[in-house]
Design a protein around this motif. Structure first.
Motif, PDB file in Angstrom:
ATOM      1  N   CYS A  11       0.805  -1.225   0.000  1.00 33.05           N
ATOM      2  CA  CYS A  11       0.000   0.000   0.000  1.00 33.05           C
ATOM      3  C   CYS A  11       0.834   1.269   0.000  1.00 33.05           C
ATOM      4  O   CYS A  11       0.307   2.356  -0.241  1.00 33.05           O
ATOM      5  N   TYR A  33       5.531  -5.336   5.075  1.00 34.90           N
ATOM      6  CA  TYR A  33       4.077  -5.166   5.024  1.00 34.90           C
ATOM      7  C   TYR A  33       3.627  -4.483   6.306  1.00 34.90           C
ATOM      8  O   TYR A  33       4.099  -4.827   7.402  1.00 34.90           O
ATOM      9  N   SER A  35       0.485  -4.545   7.480  1.00 37.63           N
ATOM     10  CA  SER A  35      -0.586  -5.281   8.159  1.00 37.63           C
ATOM     11  C   SER A  35      -0.792  -6.621   7.463  1.00 37.63           C
ATOM     12  O   SER A  35      -0.249  -6.875   6.372  1.00 37.63           O
ATOM     13  N   LYS A  37      -3.493  -7.518   6.174  1.00 43.18           N
ATOM     14  CA  LYS A  37      -4.298  -7.250   4.973  1.00 43.18           C
ATOM     15  C   LYS A  37      -3.414  -7.096   3.748  1.00 43.18           C
ATOM     16  O   LYS A  37      -3.688  -7.688   2.685  1.00 43.18           O
ATOM     17  N   CYS A  38      -2.339  -6.326   3.881  1.00 38.87           N
ATOM     18  CA  CYS A  38      -1.424  -6.131   2.759  1.00 38.87           C
ATOM     19  C   CYS A  38      -0.656  -7.416   2.449  1.00 38.87           C
ATOM     20  O   CYS A  38      -0.403  -7.730   1.277  1.00 38.87           O
ATOM     21  N   LYS A  40      -1.680 -10.556   2.876  1.00 39.52           N
ATOM     22  CA  LYS A  40      -2.566 -11.496   2.188  1.00 39.52           C
ATOM     23  C   LYS A  40      -2.833 -11.042   0.752  1.00 39.52           C
ATOM     24  O   LYS A  40      -2.914 -11.873  -0.165  1.00 39.52           O
ATOM     25  N   SER A  41      -2.970  -9.720   0.558  1.00 39.10           N
ATOM     26  CA  SER A  41      -3.174  -9.218  -0.800  1.00 39.10           C
ATOM     27  C   SER A  41      -1.960  -9.509  -1.677  1.00 39.10           C
ATOM     28  O   SER A  41      -2.095  -9.853  -2.857  1.00 39.10           O
ATOM     29  N   LEU A  51      -6.333  -1.623  -5.235  1.00 39.29           N
ATOM     30  CA  LEU A  51      -6.698  -1.447  -3.830  1.00 39.29           C
ATOM     31  C   LEU A  51      -6.890   0.035  -3.542  1.00 39.29           C
ATOM     32  O   LEU A  51      -5.963   0.836  -3.705  1.00 39.29           O
TER      33      LEU A  51
END
Length: 201
Positions: A11, A33, A35, A37-38, A40-41, A51
């Motif tokens: 991100c 990363y 988090s 979330k990032c 897994k993305s 995103l």
């Protein structure tokens, strides 16, 4: 005390010490990363430009400053150099100054973008008001209607109390009854007179 602030690979946000996670690939390439979330993305091979919370998406869609000379200083350069205290101090000062300049330019860009969207929203609202003006009730008129309604309710209450007080008085009730009887007799006489006139004709 100095600390290294990494950039999220997915991100583009800042990853401070003690936060986020680091992944080292077999070819010795390191990914940071911010988090799960990032992370897994990234494992799902998601394009960062898809995103909406990423810097890449915001810059690609004109929500943040995309092209500026200050971004050139953020590039990582693996150039070996001899240590020089003066160069080190100048670099630290330049980093702070460049960060302030970049923030000021970003704020100016944001204000300009918000100003454009505010004009668009204002024009849209004016168009809606112009098209649907008949659906809008003047608040002053509503207030007047409410005041008049309150007065009418108060008058009705006063009239009801007056009538109840009048009907409970026996003399007034007798007078009202006589008046009704007289009115009824007058109407009956008029009706008979009209009937006689029609018969004669």
């Amino acid at each position: 005390k100095k600390m290294r602030i990494e950039i999220c690979y997915m991100c583009g946000s800042k990853v401070y010490p003690g936060h986020g996670m680091m992944y080292a690939r077999n070819d010795s390439k390191i990914f940071h990363y911010c988090s799960a979330k990032c992370r897994k993305s990234a494992n799902k091979r998601v394009n960062p430009r898809r995103l909406k919370h990423s810097k890449h998406y915001r810059r690609a869609n004109g929500k943040e400053l995309a092209a500026d000379t200050t971004f050139e200083f953020e590039k990582l350069r693996n150039r070996p150099g001899r240590y020089n205290r003066d160069v080190y101090n100048q670099t630290i000062y330049a980093m702070k100054r460049i960060s302030d300049i970049q923030k000021a330019r970003q704020d100016d860009y944001y204000d300009e973008r918000i100003q454009k969207t505010s004009k668009m929203r204002l024009n849209r609202a004016r168009h809606i008001l112009k098209e649907d003006a008949h659906m809008i009730i003047n608040p002053v008129a509503v207030k007047k209607m409410a005041t008049q309604l309150g007065k009418n309710i108060q008058e009705n209450e006063n009239n009801r109390e007056f009538l109840e007080r009048m009907t409970n008085d026996p003399e007034i009730r007798a007078a009202l009854k006589e008046r009704r009887d007289d009115t009824k007799a007058t109407l009956e006489a008029k009706r008979k007179g009209v009937e006689k006139k029609i018969i004669k004709e």
